[in-house]
Design an enzyme around this catalytic site. Structure first.
Site, mmCIF file in Angstrom:
data_model
loop_
_atom_site.group_PDB
_atom_site.id
_atom_site.type_symbol
_atom_site.label_atom_id
_atom_site.label_comp_id
_atom_site.label_asym_id
_atom_site.label_seq_id
_atom_site.Cartn_x
_atom_site.Cartn_y
_atom_site.Cartn_z
ATOM 1 N N ARG A 241 0.858 -1.068 0.019
ATOM 2 C CA ARG A 241 0.037 -0.047 0.098
ATOM 3 C C ARG A 241 0.915 1.361 0.151
ATOM 4 O O ARG A 241 2.027 1.137 0.326
ATOM 5 C CB ARG A 241 -0.903 -0.012 1.381
ATOM 6 C CG ARG A 241 -1.792 -1.088 1.206
ATOM 7 C CD ARG A 241 -2.659 -0.949 2.715
ATOM 8 N NE ARG A 241 -3.631 -2.263 2.792
ATOM 9 C CZ ARG A 241 -3.492 -3.420 3.244
ATOM 10 N NH1 ARG A 241 -2.155 -3.465 4.079
ATOM 11 N NH2 ARG A 241 -4.276 -4.260 3.415
ATOM 12 N N LYS A 266 -2.359 -1.648 7.981
ATOM 13 C CA LYS A 266 -3.616 -1.597 8.071
ATOM 14 C C LYS A 266 -4.239 -2.831 8.867
ATOM 15 O O LYS A 266 -3.816 -3.899 8.905
ATOM 16 C CB LYS A 266 -4.409 -1.726 6.853
ATOM 17 C CG LYS A 266 -5.805 -1.630 6.757
ATOM 18 C CD LYS A 266 -6.467 -1.559 5.038
ATOM 19 C CE LYS A 266 -7.975 -1.335 5.236
ATOM 20 N NZ LYS A 266 -8.419 -1.404 3.741
ATOM 21 N N HIS A 331 -2.465 2.618 -6.241
ATOM 22 C CA HIS A 331 -2.866 1.589 -5.602
ATOM 23 C C HIS A 331 -3.364 0.488 -6.743
ATOM 24 O O HIS A 331 -3.147 -0.828 -6.281
ATOM 25 C CB HIS A 331 -4.268 1.658 -4.910
ATOM 26 C CG HIS A 331 -4.557 0.984 -3.982
ATOM 27 N ND1 HIS A 331 -3.884 0.813 -2.639
ATOM 28 C CD2 HIS A 331 -5.585 -0.247 -3.763
ATOM 29 C CE1 HIS A 331 -4.256 -0.375 -2.010
ATOM 30 N NE2 HIS A 331 -5.396 -0.988 -2.535
ATOM 31 N N ARG A 334 -0.748 -2.254 -6.689
ATOM 32 C CA ARG A 334 -0.886 -3.390 -5.663
ATOM 33 C C ARG A 334 -1.946 -4.355 -6.321
ATOM 34 O O ARG A 334 -1.641 -5.514 -6.505
ATOM 35 C CB ARG A 334 -1.209 -2.839 -4.520
ATOM 36 C CG ARG A 334 -1.500 -3.837 -3.355
ATOM 37 C CD ARG A 334 -1.976 -3.076 -2.066
ATOM 38 N NE ARG A 334 -3.060 -3.629 -1.250
ATOM 39 C CZ ARG A 334 -2.514 -4.622 -0.397
ATOM 40 N NH1 ARG A 334 -1.342 -4.834 -0.115
ATOM 41 N NH2 ARG A 334 -3.259 -5.210 0.515
ATOM 42 N N HIS A 357 -4.313 -9.327 3.495
ATOM 43 C CA HIS A 357 -5.526 -9.270 3.488
ATOM 44 C C HIS A 357 -6.140 -10.045 4.668
ATOM 45 O O HIS A 357 -5.677 -11.343 4.934
ATOM 46 C CB HIS A 357 -6.400 -9.983 2.403
ATOM 47 C CG HIS A 357 -6.302 -8.965 1.008
ATOM 48 N ND1 HIS A 357 -6.451 -9.484 -0.370
ATOM 49 C CD2 HIS A 357 -6.007 -7.634 0.956
ATOM 50 C CE1 HIS A 357 -6.372 -8.489 -1.165
ATOM 51 N NE2 HIS A 357 -6.067 -7.235 -0.249
ATOM 52 N N TYR A 366 -9.510 -10.765 -7.270
ATOM 53 C CA TYR A 366 -8.539 -10.774 -8.384
ATOM 54 C C TYR A 366 -8.801 -11.988 -9.431
ATOM 55 O O TYR A 366 -8.339 -11.872 -10.559
ATOM 56 C CB TYR A 366 -7.304 -10.882 -7.682
ATOM 57 C CG TYR A 366 -6.946 -9.792 -6.970
ATOM 58 C CD1 TYR A 366 -6.730 -8.463 -7.389
ATOM 59 C CD2 TYR A 366 -6.659 -9.785 -5.589
ATOM 60 C CE1 TYR A 366 -6.510 -7.214 -6.963
ATOM 61 C CE2 TYR A 366 -6.265 -8.591 -4.866
ATOM 62 C CZ TYR A 366 -6.562 -7.453 -5.362
ATOM 63 O OH TYR A 366 -6.060 -6.384 -4.765
#
Length: 386
Positions: A241, A266, A331, A334, A357, A366
């Protein structure tokens, strides 16, 4: 040119939305003016204030800063090629957040500030804190004639109908309001709202935008500054990120183990990312030439990290130089490494760990944008004897 602070306006994208970006040197007075402009929001990712393009009105913007700052709108003018920049506003209702906030009683203000202090102690992200406080001030300002303790689910439903829908505010605004109220009532008033009974808007599920490999090659070739190129290559190669790249320190790199550690990212989570041999050699070469002191990518001053706004400008300049006219964002680098790994046969669980994640459901998006997966589908139409 007037001897005033300058505000530069430019078009960019934020969270897959076209926006007008505001760039100006820090000035408390100008920031207060920006805060009063409807739809103006601060973005940590952009490192700048922005206004959604469809809500931006240049005429009103000029009025807000008349005598206070010089507005440089040349980029908007060039991008529009003579078309009107202002957005018609007569057909849509508008509200002034300051009006609602001014109605808050001293007691309610104290409760909100107490809640803010609690969120800060719990180490909520600054963006989350600012957003929740804004939503609470609007909501309780709307019900300034009532004690917060007396409000019930029906009042939230009425707020959705009479305020959010009336002013055409986004589904995100609606969800943020409900989430802020849920946490506020649990913490400050020791009671829970029946959130399950409150209608939330259907959540949009836009697909991530992914660089084609040819676009990536053109993009990287157009970055001539070694530091800037290293920054973008690390974001892509390691799936970082923007904030993770900015906070990446030399001590987080282990050349012997060929790993990069992402610390306190995050969700307050750490993770370890393997470095490819090529990436590791590029990092070593970069270090020998530039000798950063603390952060891998430092800004104008030694020992200080590069800023989000600087990264954004580097990214936009490279896109323009490469003549890539697609709505990519930083972003998207990524998103791109995740998709390309999937197309190379990497297991989805491994990609989840690399990206950090929390849920595999997030990573599974994805699979919907993988060209290889789509191209492997055999269409029954091809079997028809036509």
């Amino acid at each position: 040119m007037p001897d005033q602070q300058a505000i530069k306006l430019s078009y960019t994208t934020h969270r897959q939305q076209a926006v007008v970006r505001l760039d100006f040197a820090y000035d408390a007075e100008l920031i207060e003016i920006v805060k009063q402009i409807e739809h103006a929001r601060w973005s940590q990712a952009l490192g700048a204030w922005y206004i959604p393009k469809e809500q931006f009105d240049l005429r009103l913007f000029f009025e807000a800063f008349r005598g206070k700052a010089w507005v440089d709108y040349r980029e908007l003018k060039n991008a529009n090629k003579g078309q009107p920049i202002t957005t018609p506003v007569a057909s849509k209702a508008h509200y002034n957040p300051k009006t609602f906030k001014s109605k808050l009683s001293a007691e309610v203000k104290s409760q909100i500030q107490s809640f803010k202090a609690w969120m800060e102690q719990k180490r909520y992200a600054p963006n989350t804190i600012n957003t929740y406080i804004h939503q609470l001030e609007i909501f309780f300002g709307y019900y300034s004639d009532k004690d917060p303790a007396s409000l019930i689910n029906d009042d939230i439903t009425r707020f959705n109908t009479e305020f959010i829908l009336k002013y055409g505010l986004s589904a995100t605004f609606q969800n943020q309001t409900v989430s802020a109220l849920k946490l506020f009532y649990e913490k400050n008033l020791s009671r829970q709202l029946n959130i399950g009974e409150i209608e939330r808007p259907l959540k949009a599920k836009p697909l991530p935008k992914v660089f084609s490999k040819s676009d990536l090659e053109k993009f990287f070739r157009c970055i001539t500054n070694p530091k800037h190129k290293m920054a973008m290559e690390i974001i892509y190669s390691c799936g970082l990120r923007r904030s993770e790249l900015i906070n990446l320190k030399l001590e987080h790199l282990d050349s012997k183990r060929k790993t990069l550690s992402v610390i306190n990212s995050k969700g307050r989570k750490d993770r370890v990312i393997p470095l490819s041999e090529r990436t590791l050699q590029k990092i070593k070469s970069y270090y020998r030439e530039h000798f950063p002191k603390i952060y891998l990518i430092e800004g104008q001053y030694p020992g200080k990290p590069i800023t989000a706004s600087s990264l954004q400008k580097v990214f936009e300049k490279a896109l323009q130089k490469a003549r890539i006219n697609k709505p990519y964002t930083v972003h998207c680098l990524r998103h791109s490494i995740a998709t390309h790994l999937l197309e190379n046969g990497t297991d989805l669980r491994i990609i989840q760990e690399l990206l950090g994640h929390k849920s595999s459901t997030t990573t599974e998006i994805y699979t919907h944008v993988s060209n290889q997966s789509l191209q492997n589908i055999k269409n029954p139409f091809d079997d028809l004897d036509l």
